[in-house]
Scaffold this motif. Structure first.
Motif, PDB file in Angstrom:
ATOM      1  N   LEU A  21      -5.227  16.557   2.404  1.00 31.33           N
ATOM      2  CA  LEU A  21      -6.481  15.906   2.045  1.00 31.33           C
ATOM      3  C   LEU A  21      -6.515  15.510   0.576  1.00 31.33           C
ATOM      4  CD1 LEU A  21      -9.078  18.083   4.014  1.00 31.33           C
ATOM      5  CD2 LEU A  21      -8.443  15.716   4.476  1.00 31.33           C
ATOM      6  N   VAL A  22      -6.006  16.409  -0.255  1.00 35.08           N
ATOM      7  CA  VAL A  22      -5.973  16.108  -1.695  1.00 35.08           C
ATOM      8  C   VAL A  22      -5.097  14.898  -1.968  1.00 35.08           C
ATOM      9  CG1 VAL A  22      -5.220  16.937  -3.947  1.00 35.08           C
ATOM     10  CG2 VAL A  22      -6.526  18.449  -2.443  1.00 35.08           C
ATOM     11  N   ILE A  23      -3.913  14.882  -1.332  1.00 37.39           N
ATOM     12  CA  ILE A  23      -2.998  13.742  -1.543  1.00 37.39           C
ATOM     13  C   ILE A  23      -3.635  12.454  -1.039  1.00 37.39           C
ATOM     14  CG2 ILE A  23      -0.803  12.739  -0.833  1.00 37.39           C
ATOM     15  CD1 ILE A  23       0.358  15.588  -0.802  1.00 37.39           C
ATOM     16  N   THR A  24      -4.275  12.541   0.135  1.00 35.70           N
ATOM     17  CA  THR A  24      -4.926  11.352   0.695  1.00 35.70           C
ATOM     18  C   THR A  24      -6.031  10.849  -0.233  1.00 35.70           C
ATOM     19  OG1 THR A  24      -4.474  12.118   2.937  1.00 35.70           O
ATOM     20  CG2 THR A  24      -6.187  10.438   2.667  1.00 35.70           C
ATOM     21  N   LEU A  25      -6.824  11.757  -0.754  1.00 38.64           N
ATOM     22  CA  LEU A  25      -7.899  11.366  -1.667  1.00 38.64           C
ATOM     23  C   LEU A  25      -7.341  10.759  -2.950  1.00 38.64           C
ATOM     24  CD1 LEU A  25     -10.361  14.379  -1.243  1.00 38.64           C
ATOM     25  CD2 LEU A  25     -10.691  12.039  -0.455  1.00 38.64           C
ATOM     26  N   LEU A  26      -6.258  11.355  -3.437  1.00 36.29           N
ATOM     27  CA  LEU A  26      -5.642  10.809  -4.646  1.00 36.29           C
ATOM     28  C   LEU A  26      -5.118   9.393  -4.413  1.00 36.29           C
ATOM     29  CD1 LEU A  26      -3.723  13.909  -6.081  1.00 36.29           C
ATOM     30  CD2 LEU A  26      -5.679  12.727  -7.106  1.00 36.29           C
ATOM     31  N   VAL A  27      -4.474   9.193  -3.255  1.00 27.80           N
ATOM     32  CA  VAL A  27      -3.942   7.862  -2.955  1.00 27.80           C
ATOM     33  C   VAL A  27      -5.078   6.848  -2.838  1.00 27.80           C
ATOM     34  CG1 VAL A  27      -2.776   6.477  -1.212  1.00 27.80           C
ATOM     35  CG2 VAL A  27      -1.834   8.686  -1.878  1.00 27.80           C
ATOM     36  N   VAL A  28      -6.173   7.251  -2.141  1.00 31.26           N
ATOM     37  CA  VAL A  28      -7.309   6.348  -1.992  1.00 31.26           C
ATOM     38  C   VAL A  28      -7.937   6.046  -3.343  1.00 31.26           C
ATOM     39  CG1 VAL A  28      -9.639   6.131  -1.041  1.00 31.26           C
ATOM     40  CG2 VAL A  28      -7.794   7.055   0.376  1.00 31.26           C
ATOM     41  N   PHE A  29      -8.072   7.101  -4.169  1.00 28.75           N
ATOM     42  CA  PHE A  29      -8.704   6.928  -5.473  1.00 28.75           C
ATOM     43  C   PHE A  29      -7.830   6.112  -6.426  1.00 28.75           C
ATOM     44  CE2 PHE A  29      -9.415   8.449  -9.832  1.00 28.75           C
ATOM     45  CZ  PHE A  29     -10.745   8.077  -9.991  1.00 28.75           C
ATOM     46  N   LEU A  30      -6.536   6.375  -6.384  1.00 31.66           N
ATOM     47  CA  LEU A  30      -5.634   5.721  -7.335  1.00 31.66           C
ATOM     48  C   LEU A  30      -5.019   4.437  -6.796  1.00 31.66           C
ATOM     49  CD1 LEU A  30      -3.758   8.886  -8.671  1.00 31.66           C
ATOM     50  CD2 LEU A  30      -5.583   7.610  -9.801  1.00 31.66           C
ATOM     51  N   TRP A  31      -5.351   4.078  -5.565  1.00 33.88           N
ATOM     52  CA  TRP A  31      -4.767   2.861  -4.985  1.00 33.88           C
ATOM     53  C   TRP A  31      -4.951   1.631  -5.881  1.00 33.88           C
ATOM     54  CZ3 TRP A  31      -2.051   2.142  -0.374  1.00 33.88           C
ATOM     55  CH2 TRP A  31      -1.848   0.798  -0.002  1.00 33.88           C
ATOM     56  N   PRO A  32      -6.166   1.372  -6.369  1.00 35.29           N
ATOM     57  CA  PRO A  32      -6.331   0.180  -7.220  1.00 35.29           C
ATOM     58  C   PRO A  32      -5.545   0.257  -8.528  1.00 35.29           C
ATOM     59  CG  PRO A  32      -8.455   1.004  -6.443  1.00 35.29           C
ATOM     60  CD  PRO A  32      -7.442   2.058  -6.148  1.00 35.29           C
ATOM     61  N   ARG A  33      -5.183   1.469  -8.950  1.00 32.06           N
ATOM     62  CA  ARG A  33      -4.438   1.613 -10.201  1.00 32.06           C
ATOM     63  C   ARG A  33      -2.933   1.570  -9.979  1.00 32.06           C
ATOM     64  NH1 ARG A  33      -7.517   3.372 -14.451  1.00 32.06           N
ATOM     65  NH2 ARG A  33      -5.601   4.056 -15.485  1.00 32.06           N
ATOM     66  N   ILE A  34      -2.524   1.710  -8.735  1.00 32.90           N
ATOM     67  CA  ILE A  34      -1.092   1.707  -8.421  1.00 32.90           C
ATOM     68  C   ILE A  34      -0.656   0.351  -7.878  1.00 32.90           C
ATOM     69  CG2 ILE A  34       0.700   2.740  -6.977  1.00 32.90           C
ATOM     70  CD1 ILE A  34      -0.914   5.340  -7.038  1.00 32.90           C
ATOM     71  N   PHE A  35      -1.445  -0.178  -6.955  1.00 33.35           N
ATOM     72  CA  PHE A  35      -1.116  -1.467  -6.335  1.00 33.35           C
ATOM     73  C   PHE A  35      -2.015  -2.540  -6.962  1.00 33.35           C
ATOM     74  CE2 PHE A  35      -0.105   1.859  -3.332  1.00 33.35           C
ATOM     75  CZ  PHE A  35       1.189   1.540  -2.963  1.00 33.35           C
ATOM     76  N   ILE A  36      -1.417  -3.366  -7.780  1.00 31.23           N
ATOM     77  CA  ILE A  36      -2.158  -4.365  -8.551  1.00 31.23           C
ATOM     78  C   ILE A  36      -1.858  -5.757  -7.993  1.00 31.23           C
ATOM     79  CG2 ILE A  36      -2.618  -5.311 -10.837  1.00 31.23           C
ATOM     80  CD1 ILE A  36      -3.333  -2.355 -10.547  1.00 31.23           C
ATOM     81  N   THR A  37      -2.916  -6.486  -7.660  1.00 23.78           N
ATOM     82  CA  THR A  37      -2.758  -7.870  -7.195  1.00 23.78           C
ATOM     83  C   THR A  37      -3.196  -8.833  -8.301  1.00 23.78           C
ATOM     84  OG1 THR A  37      -3.155  -7.248  -4.901  1.00 23.78           O
ATOM     85  CG2 THR A  37      -3.444  -9.562  -5.472  1.00 23.78           C
ATOM     86  N   ILE A  38      -2.304  -9.714  -8.676  1.00 16.05           N
ATOM     87  CA  ILE A  38      -2.621 -10.760  -9.657  1.00 16.05           C
ATOM     88  C   ILE A  38      -2.813 -12.059  -8.888  1.00 16.05           C
ATOM     89  CG2 ILE A  38      -1.795 -12.031 -11.663  1.00 16.05           C
ATOM     90  CD1 ILE A  38      -0.263  -9.558 -12.506  1.00 16.05           C
ATOM     91  N   ASN A  39      -4.007 -12.578  -8.928  1.00 18.56           N
ATOM     92  CA  ASN A  39      -4.368 -13.749  -8.138  1.00 18.56           C
ATOM     93  C   ASN A  39      -3.848 -15.043  -8.757  1.00 18.56           C
ATOM     94  OD1 ASN A  39      -5.876 -12.208  -6.213  1.00 18.56           O
ATOM     95  ND2 ASN A  39      -7.515 -12.021  -7.733  1.00 18.56           N
ATOM     96  N   ALA A  40      -4.066 -16.147  -8.020  1.00 20.16           N
ATOM     97  CA  ALA A  40      -3.610 -17.461  -8.491  1.00 20.16           C
ATOM     98  C   ALA A  40      -4.287 -17.823  -9.813  1.00 20.16           C
ATOM     99  CB  ALA A  40      -3.935 -18.519  -7.444  1.00 20.16           C
ATOM    100  N   GLY A  41      -3.494 -18.351 -10.727  1.00 24.34           N
ATOM    101  CA  GLY A  41      -4.030 -18.774 -12.020  1.00 24.34           C
ATOM    102  C   GLY A  41      -4.237 -17.648 -13.000  1.00 24.34           C
TER     103      GLY A  41
END
Length: 287
Positions: free
Chosen positions: A27-47
Motif C-alpha cells: 500500500l505504501v509503495i502504491t501510494l508513493l507511485v500514485v503521489f509521485l507519478w506526476p514527478r516521475i513521468f513528465i509529459t511535454i506537450n506540443a510547442g
C-alpha cells in the motif's frame, strides 16, 4: 526435489506470517507511485520545452533542452516546462517628451524564447522573464528615445521616429535569450488640448499648401497669357511692317484662284473693280 518443496513451504509460511507487513508495504509503495507519478513521468506537450533541475548533482541542465513527449525522471528532480511558441503580451505606460508633456502608449509585444538557450534563460532569469527583461527593457528604450522628441514629432511619426525607436528596442531586448518578433503600437494618445492643437496645426499647414498651389497655378496661367499676348502683338507688328499693296494684290490673286477651283457655282467678272484691280466674284449657291 525435497529441498525445493521445503523451500516452497518455508516461503508460504513466511508469507502467511508476514502478510500484514507485505500488505502495508504494498500500500505504501502504491501510494508513493500514485503521489509521485506526476514527478516521475513528465509529459511535454506540443510547442513546449523542458529544463531539468537535478537536485543532488549538477543543478540546472543548460546544455540540453528536453523536447516534446514523455520523459521519466527521478522524483527528487524537477522539470520546468516553458512555452516555446510565439507569444503576445500587452503593455501600457506613460512617457514624457522633451517638453515635459505626457504621451500615453499602448503596445503589444510578440516574442518567443530562444529554444537552444531556454536552459540558460531558466538559470539566469527564470520563468517570469517577460516581466523581468522583456517589458522593462522595451519600456526603458522607448522612454529614453521618445524623451528626445516633441509631442508633434511622436504624434505624427515624423521621419519615422517611432519606427526607429522600435528597431532599437528590438535590437537591445533580443540580446537577453529571447527573440522579439515585433512591437506593435496599439494606440498613442496625448492630452486632448495638445492633440487638438497639433491637429489644427496640421490642418492649417495643409490649407496653406493648397493656397500656395493655387497661387503658383495662377502665376503660371498669368505668365502663359502674357507670353500669348506678346506673341500676338509681335505677329501683328511683323505683318504691319511687311504689308504693302503688292502683298495685298498677291494674296487676293491666290484667294481668287482657290475660289475658282470650288465646285460651287459662281460668276467671275474680270476688270478693274476698285483700286487693286482684283476680279469681282459673285457666288451662286449650289442646289
Amino acid at each position: 526435489m525435497v529441498s525445493v518443496a521445503r523451500t516452497k513451504r518455508k516461503a508460504r509460511v513466511w508469507i502467511q506470517e508476514n502478510t500484514p507487513y507485505i500488505v502495508v508495504i504494498s500500500l505504501v509503495i502504491t501510494l508513493l507511485v500514485v503521489f509521485l507519478w506526476p514527478r516521475i513521468f513528465i509529459t511535454i506537450n506540443a510547442g513546449e520545452a523542458g529544463v531539468l533541475y537535478k537536485r543532488f548533482t549538477i543543478g540546472t541542465v543548460t546544455d540540453y533542452v528536453y523536447p516534446e513527449g514523455l520523459h521519466i525522471i527521478f522524483p527528487w528532480d524537477i522539470m520546468h516546462i516553458y512555452d516555446a511558441r510565439v507569444q503576445l503580451v500587452k503593455h501600457k505606460f506613460k512617457v514624457l517628451t522633451n517638453q515635459g508633456l505626457p504621451v500615453y502608449l499602448k503596445i503589444a509585444i510578440r516574442f518567443h524564447p530562444e529554444y537552444e538557450l531556454i536552459g540558460v534563460l531558466h538559470q539566469k532569469i527564470g520563468p517570469d522573464y517577460v516581466n523581468k527583461i522583456i517589458i522593462p527593457q522595451i519600456e526603458s528604450v522607448m522612454r529614453r528615445n521618445i524623451g528626445k522628441y516633441t509631442p508633434e514629432d511622436i504624434y505624427t511619426n515624423k521621419e519615422g521616429v517611432l519606427s526607429n525607436i522600435i528597431v532599437l528596442a528590438l535590437e537591445e531586448t533580443g540580446r537577453k535569450y529571447v527573440r522579439i518578433s515585433d512591437i506593435i503600437i496599439r494606440s498613442l494618445d496625448l492630452p486632448p488640448p495638445v492633440a487638438q492643437s497639433i491637429e489644427d496645426k496640421l490642418v492649417y499647414e495643409e490649407q496653406f499648401k493648397a493656397y500656395q498651389y493655387i497661387l503658383a497655378r495662377e502665376e503660371q496661367e498669368a505668365e502663359r497669357k502674357r507670353i500669348e499676348a506678346q506673341g500676338i502683338q509681335d505677329y501683328h507688328q511683323i505683318i504691319a511692317d511687311n504689308l504693302d499693296d503688292h502683298m495685298l494684290t498677291w494674296e487676293g490673286i491666290q484667294a481668287t484662284a482657290e475660289l475658282s477651283k470650288s465646285e460651287n457655282a459662281k460668276v467671275l467678272i474680270f476688270g478693274n473693280q476698285g483700286s487693286n484691280g482684283l476680279p469681282l466674284i459673285l457666288g451662286v449657291p449650289s442646289k
